[in-house]
Write a protein that holds these residues in place. Structure first.
Motif, short mmCIF file in Angstrom:
data_model
loop_
_atom_site.label_atom_id
_atom_site.label_comp_id
_atom_site.label_asym_id
_atom_site.label_seq_id
_atom_site.Cartn_x
_atom_site.Cartn_y
_atom_site.Cartn_z
N MET A 76 0.84 -1.20 0.00
CA MET A 76 0.00 0.00 0.00
C MET A 76 0.88 1.25 0.00
O MET A 76 0.64 2.18 -0.76
CB MET A 76 -0.92 -0.01 1.22
N SER A 77 1.91 1.26 0.83
CA SER A 77 2.79 2.43 0.86
C SER A 77 3.56 2.57 -0.45
O SER A 77 3.76 3.69 -0.94
CB SER A 77 3.74 2.38 2.05
N ASP A 78 3.96 1.45 -1.07
CA ASP A 78 4.65 1.50 -2.37
C ASP A 78 3.73 2.09 -3.45
O ASP A 78 4.17 2.90 -4.28
CB ASP A 78 5.13 0.11 -2.79
N VAL A 79 2.47 1.68 -3.46
CA VAL A 79 1.52 2.19 -4.44
C VAL A 79 1.31 3.69 -4.22
O VAL A 79 1.30 4.48 -5.17
CB VAL A 79 0.19 1.42 -4.38
N MET A 80 1.18 4.10 -2.97
CA MET A 80 1.02 5.53 -2.67
C MET A 80 2.24 6.31 -3.14
O MET A 80 2.11 7.38 -3.73
CB MET A 80 0.77 5.74 -1.18
N MET A 81 3.43 5.77 -2.91
CA MET A 81 4.66 6.45 -3.34
C MET A 81 4.74 6.51 -4.86
O MET A 81 5.28 7.46 -5.41
CB MET A 81 5.88 5.78 -2.73
#
Length: 136
Positions: A76-81
Motif C-alpha cells: 500500500m505504501s509503495d503504491v502511494m509512493m
C-alpha cells in the motif's frame, strides 16, 4: 488461520492524528504511542509500519497471517509512493480521494487483493497531487 482479514486501515501522522481511515468491520481501538510494529490491546491487534512521519496501521480482532498483513501495508505504501513520490501528511491530505480509490481496488471487505503497482492502472487519476515544490 484466515488470510488477512483486516478490520480497519489507518494512516496517521507522527502526532497520532488519523489522516485517513477505512473501517471494514466494527472494531474498537485504544490508540497509544508504541514502538513495536505489533500491539495487542484486549482482543484487538494493531499492526503498523512507518514512512517518514506517517504510519499505516491495520487493525483486526481475528487471527491473521501476519506476514501477509505486513506485505499488504508495505505494498500500500509503495503504491502511494508511485502516485505521489513521497508519503507526507500534506500529500495524504491532498490525495484523500485517490487513496480511497486505491483502497477500494486493493482491499475487498477487509481482504487484501492484488496490490501491485500496476493493479490500479485503471483508476482515472493519472497522478496524485504532491506537496508544493516537490517533483517526481
Amino acid at each position: 488461520m484466515l488470510s488477512a482479514m483486516i478490520g480497519g486501515l489507518f494512516i496517521y501522522n507522527h502526532k497520532g492524528e488519523v489522516l485517513i481511515s477505512r473501517v471494514c468491520t466494527v472494531t474498537t481501538s485504544d490508540w497509544q504511542k508504541v514502538r513495536s510494529p505489533v500491539t495487542n490491546i484486549a482482543q484487538t491487534s494493531f499492526f503498523h509500519i512507518e514512512r517518514s512521519n506517517i504510519s499505516l496501521a491495520a487493525v483486526t480482532k481475528l487471527k491473521v497471517n501476519v506476514a501477509m498483513l505486513f506485505e499488504f501495508l508495505y505494498k500500500m505504501s509503495d503504491v502511494m509512493m508511485a502516485y505521489f513520490s513521497k508519503i507526507t501528511e500534506v500529500n495524504v491530505k491532498n490525495n484523500l480521494d485517490l487513496i480511497y480509490e486505491l483502497l477500494d481496488e486493493i482491499l475487498d471487505f477487509g481482504y487484501p487483493q492484488n496490490s501491485g503497482d500496476r493493479s490500479s492502472e485503471n483508476l482515472h487519476h493519472s497522478a496524485g497531487h504532491q506537496e508544493p515544490g516537490r517533483t517526481h
